[in-house]
Enzyme design. Structure first.
Site, short mmCIF file in Angstrom:
data_model
loop_
_atom_site.label_atom_id
_atom_site.label_comp_id
_atom_site.label_asym_id
_atom_site.label_seq_id
_atom_site.Cartn_x
_atom_site.Cartn_y
_atom_site.Cartn_z
N HIS A 7 0.82 -1.22 0.00
CA HIS A 7 0.00 0.00 0.00
C HIS A 7 0.85 1.27 0.00
O HIS A 7 0.32 2.36 -0.21
CB HIS A 7 -0.99 0.00 1.17
CG HIS A 7 -0.39 0.26 2.51
ND1 HIS A 7 -0.10 -0.74 3.42
CD2 HIS A 7 -0.04 1.41 3.13
CE1 HIS A 7 0.40 -0.22 4.52
NE2 HIS A 7 0.46 1.09 4.37
N ASP A 52 0.12 -7.58 1.33
CA ASP A 52 0.55 -6.19 1.52
C ASP A 52 2.08 -6.07 1.58
O ASP A 52 2.63 -5.32 2.39
CB ASP A 52 -0.07 -5.61 2.80
CG ASP A 52 0.04 -4.08 2.85
OD1 ASP A 52 0.16 -3.46 1.77
OD2 ASP A 52 0.03 -3.50 3.95
N SER A 68 4.55 2.53 7.86
CA SER A 68 4.28 1.38 7.00
C SER A 68 5.49 1.03 6.14
O SER A 68 6.07 1.89 5.48
CB SER A 68 3.09 1.68 6.09
OG SER A 68 1.93 1.85 6.85
#
Length: 434
Positions: A180, A215, A295
């Site tokens: 992402h 992911d 992230s």
């Protein structure tokens, strides 16, 4: 009035000079009597006399002008005092001026001290000379060794912009991050990915491969001898172990937060990017502060080894509340290696649709649909069965079934325990590719 404006007295006569004995007027001798009339102005009755020329006739004939001499210049004492002053007097005056100035400074200093009795210009604070001791394995030691291998990833285009994190996992410039983080740049053709290292150096990145189901993604940059972070064994972690989260939360690069492992094998699900497949992965739960921008960054253990890729948080306020999740390091290593070698990833799958179920007799993943020809159909699994175990791992919900199956290899046969009509049975399932 009569005297002032009346007719003048006719008897009045102009004053005449006094007469001498012979009846002739007396005349006083002039003061230049007997002297030559060299100056015409001395005798009002004399005729004008032209003075001598500015240049003598001889000089005029020779063509030379008369030289006019320059008077002596004034000295400094004459300029200051209007007259000559002795050198000793000047020296004495200088000494007096210096003494007056010094006395004024001392008086000002005394008045300044008296103005605030709490200040003291003579105070010098003590300083500890030896540096702080940081033992091997301390948080500072780990952060110093690990942060050079964690990078910031910037993406910017006409309609998208943001910042994430990444970890250098190979000396050739391969960087592991979340899918992402790179997805917006992939979906917008005007966007580009830029990697920023700890020393400020920047490099354009290209996407090697993506796995939207877990992911994870791998990108690559051209860099000379980057610092590589080694993988650790995430299966060796225990609840309570110290871990560090390193990344760029809220665009604050090279941020280090400390916490513990709060839970292991926590199934996490999230909606896919722009309608893509649902994201499901086996997570390490930690209370180390993780925020947007973390992230793709590193979760390291007390030895500084990579044991997880920070991926998400669970919150009701939008900020970190001590519920952060990282993709386990062992699984991330497997996925990233496939992406680097093949550019894509295939996952083991039972080819069955399930939903989470909880009842007095069973808790697990209840089968909703069994497509024909799939692995589940071949093993005899039917609609209504509740899967409670895959191999050695318990299954308590639908997400946990997915991560339990993906722990195995495509083509591997695993025992699957399920509840059917109040009884428990085990079937052998040969897993296939998704």
């Amino acid at each position: 009035m009569t005297t002032a404006f009346g007719r003048p007295d006719t008897t009045t006569r102009l004053q005449r000079p006094p007469l001498d004995a012979s009846g002739e007027p007396e005349v006083e001798p002039v003061f230049w009597e007997g002297e030559p009339a060299g100056d015409a102005w001395r005798d009002p009755g004399a005729s004008a006399v032209i003075g001598p020329p500015a240049v003598s006739e001889k000089a005029a004939e020779d063509g030379e002008a008369a030289q006019v001499g320059r008077g002596p210049l004034l000295s400094v004492p004459e300029l200051l005092f209007g007259r000559r002053v002795k050198p000793t007097a000047l020296a004495l005056l200088l000494v007096v001026a210096l003494a007056v100035g010094a006395a004024g400074g001392v008086v000002g200093w005394l008045f300044g001290r008296a103005g605030n009795e709490l200040t003291d210009a003579g105070v010098t604070l003590a300083e500890v000379k030896p540096g702080k001791e940081r033992p091997v394995g301390s948080v500072a030691d780990i952060a110093k060794r690990v942060t050079p291998s964690v990078v910031s990833i910037e993406f910017k285009g006409a309609n998208v912009a943001g910042v994430g994190s990444g970890v250098v996992i190979d000396g050739a410039g391969y960087i592991l991050t979340n899918d992402h983080v790179v997805a917006p740049a992939v979906q917008d053709s005007s966007a580009k990915l830029t990697v920023v290292f700890i020393d400020g150096k920047r490099a354009i990145a290209r996407v090697v491969g993506r796995d939207s189901k877990t992911d994870l993604a791998v990108i690559k940059v051209e860099a000379d001898n980057p610092t590589v972070l080694q993988f650790g064994d995430s299966d060796e972690l225990a609840v309570g172990d110290t871990v560090l989260a390193i990344g760029s939360p809220l665009s604050l690069s090279n941020t280090v937060t400390e916490g513990i492992v709060s839970a292991l094998h926590r199934p996490v699900t999230a909606a896919g990017e722009n309608g893509g497949p649902q994201v499901t992965y086996d997570a390490i739960q930690t209370d180390a502060a993780i925020n947007p921008g973390n992230s793709g960054g590193a979760l390291v253990d007390s030895s500084g080894a990579l044991v997880g890729i920070n991926s998400s948080i669970r919150t009701e306020t939008g900020g970190s509340v001590g519920l952060g999740f990282a993709i386990s390091g062992n699984y991330a290593r497997k996925i990233s290696q496939d992406l680097i070698q093949k550019g894509e990833v295939k996952h083991a799958d039972m080819n069955v649709n399930v939903r989470s179920a909880s009842a007095e007799t069973a808790e697990g993943a209840q089968v909703q649909n069994v497509p024909d020809g799939g692995a589940a159909a071949q093993a005899g699994i039917v609609e209504g069965d509740v899967i409670v175990k895959v191999g050695d791992r318990l299954v308590r919900n639908a997400a946990e079934l997915t991560v339990a199956v993906r722990d195995h290899e495509i083509g591997e046969t695993v025992p699957v325990t399920l509840a059917r009509q109040g009884r428990e049975l085990t079937v052998q399932v040969t897993l296939r590719s998704d």
